[in-house]
Design an enzyme around this catalytic site. Sequence first.
Site, short mmCIF file in Angstrom:
data_model
loop_
_atom_site.label_atom_id
_atom_site.label_comp_id
_atom_site.label_asym_id
_atom_site.label_seq_id
_atom_site.Cartn_x
_atom_site.Cartn_y
_atom_site.Cartn_z
N GLY A 150 -21.09 49.57 -30.10
CA GLY A 150 -19.63 49.52 -30.20
C GLY A 150 -18.99 49.38 -28.83
O GLY A 150 -19.30 48.48 -28.07
N GLY A 151 -18.10 50.30 -28.51
CA GLY A 151 -17.40 50.22 -27.22
C GLY A 151 -16.52 48.99 -27.16
O GLY A 151 -16.33 48.26 -28.15
N THR A 152 -15.98 48.70 -25.99
CA THR A 152 -15.12 47.53 -25.82
C THR A 152 -15.86 46.25 -26.13
O THR A 152 -15.35 45.37 -26.83
CB THR A 152 -14.56 47.49 -24.39
OG1 THR A 152 -13.77 48.67 -24.15
CG2 THR A 152 -13.68 46.26 -24.20
N ALA A 153 -17.09 46.11 -25.64
CA ALA A 153 -17.85 44.87 -25.83
C ALA A 153 -18.10 44.62 -27.32
O ALA A 153 -17.88 43.51 -27.83
CB ALA A 153 -19.17 44.93 -25.06
N LYS A 203 -0.74 45.45 -15.36
CA LYS A 203 -1.48 45.14 -14.14
C LYS A 203 -1.11 43.74 -13.67
O LYS A 203 -1.15 42.79 -14.45
CB LYS A 203 -2.99 45.20 -14.39
CG LYS A 203 -3.82 44.74 -13.21
CD LYS A 203 -5.30 44.66 -13.54
CE LYS A 203 -6.08 44.01 -12.40
NZ LYS A 203 -7.52 43.87 -12.71
N VAL A 250 -29.75 53.07 -34.33
CA VAL A 250 -30.79 52.10 -34.61
C VAL A 250 -32.12 52.67 -34.12
O VAL A 250 -32.26 53.03 -32.94
CB VAL A 250 -30.49 50.75 -33.95
CG1 VAL A 250 -31.70 49.80 -34.07
CG2 VAL A 250 -29.25 50.12 -34.58
N GLU A 304 -12.84 43.64 -9.06
CA GLU A 304 -12.15 42.50 -9.66
C GLU A 304 -12.17 42.52 -11.20
O GLU A 304 -11.72 41.58 -11.84
CB GLU A 304 -12.70 41.17 -9.15
CG GLU A 304 -12.44 40.91 -7.68
CD GLU A 304 -10.99 40.55 -7.36
OE1 GLU A 304 -10.15 40.59 -8.26
OE2 GLU A 304 -10.71 40.21 -6.19
N ILE A 363 -14.61 42.85 -18.84
CA ILE A 363 -13.96 42.60 -20.13
C ILE A 363 -13.65 41.11 -20.28
O ILE A 363 -13.79 40.54 -21.37
CB ILE A 363 -12.69 43.46 -20.29
CG1 ILE A 363 -13.08 44.94 -20.37
CG2 ILE A 363 -11.91 43.05 -21.53
CD1 ILE A 363 -11.89 45.88 -20.49
#
Length: 519
Positions: free
Chosen positions: A13-16, A82, A193, A353, A357
């Site tokens: 999961g997470g953002t990715a 930002k 998993v 930088e 994401i």
Amino acid sequence: MTNSINRVLIVGGGTAGWLTAGILANQLNSNDPQAVQVTLVESPNIPILGVGEGTWPNLRATLQKLGVDETEFMRQCDATFKQGSEFINWMQPKEDKTHRYFHPLNAVYHAAYDINLAPYWLQGQAGDGVGYDQAVATQAAVCRAGLAPKKITTPAYEAIQNYAYHLNANKFASFLAEHCTSRLGVKHILANVTQVSVSETGWIESVSTDKDEVIHADFFIDCSGSKGLLIEQALQVSWHSISDCIFNDTAMAIQVPNESDNCPIATHTMATATDSGWIWDIGLQHRRGIGHVYSSHHCSDDMAETALRNYIGDKADELSVRKIKMKTGYRDTFWKNNCVAIGMSAAFIEPLEASAIFLTDAAATMLAEQFPRNIESVPLVCKKFNQTFQLRWEKTLDFIKLHYCISDRRDSRYWIDNCQQASIPESLQQKLAHWRYHPPSKYDFEYAFEPFVLDSYLFVLYGMNFPTDIRHNLSSYPDTESAKQHFSNIQTMGERLKRELPSQRELVSKVYQFGFQSL
């Protein structure tokens, strides 16, 4: 049809994971039971390493495409605006004056690809002592003044100054999960998993979980982070380390509460260089995310933590710190058979930088738009994807290394080592040699999907006083009067924006209270 690809399983999961799930489900119309179905399985007990993250403007377009309400997103994710990054102490101080420059998100007035003012700035046409960021961009002045990129009357996702977000990564992942499952048809399984079944042909067939469940799919996406449950542990794709080039391998992070509900919020990421790395400072609604990224080969954990606490000041004594190990590098291949790695399972350079994401978004978007609907289509799309992201990560590595290797700091072993030729990619060495006599131009950026464009290189190179001698070639830049007019127009526009734009704190408060107009 037995060769159709109808079921996609995302592991992690997470953002990715959730950003990939949303982009795929939206593109492939997963709400329709007859369309490609997207399922995400993630562990219920692995914490997200969210420390306050920066994004790129592409996220605005992605969220809008996914049907996300900008106001609701900002409220749920503690998001602020930002407009770029400010680099502090990346060069030796001159006359006891701290060196600092901005890499804004756009030049607003024009893109250097169309009108390159760098040669005229190098000739001093912008005026004595005017930094490159001030000369060609209104956004540097807006950031210095702590102003927002738009007004409360500006419709959602539209901009006066180009912008991205600072956000709480933990809350962002949860927000995406709810949106994907309730609006986009993504199925969600909470489980660990435990096993990956691979056929004799090398294609993944299913995964087993600790819930005694076997999940079959036709296509798999590895968003399991640096563990690489599918791409590495099951398919044996190796990892190409870049530790000989990017030395930073550890971070210490602290969440710092704001002093008051009305204190200013910086409208840019601050990146302050230290003797062994750099410190990020990201402002959210109620707190700042501050962390020290450093090389454990050049600095002990105790020294790194001391530097971080000294940066924060007295109130740091009562705050807890979290240590994060970073595995820098990228896969030898990102897509193998019926499995694609996206996010940290595919690659990670370092936080400088804030490219992580963006590259996740880019990978998920390319996969969604080129998605193979049958097994016969996989080899061609796989080849294109691998070629594209091999180049994208190599070019990201060049740009991140640029910040270190052109510094004139020699006050620690860290900076001395960063400037050694052996640590600089050959591709970057060749560019720097050319740029000593020719400012970067559109001829240096021929690839359509460059992660960092011409403007980005110009801001960093000339923000760090890179020496380009163009005396031999002045006849190529005859438009002196036109350039002076451009510089003047930029300053005039900057002054107008400073009068008209609200502060970051004022706009964020209004967004949370009233919200933006809908488009």
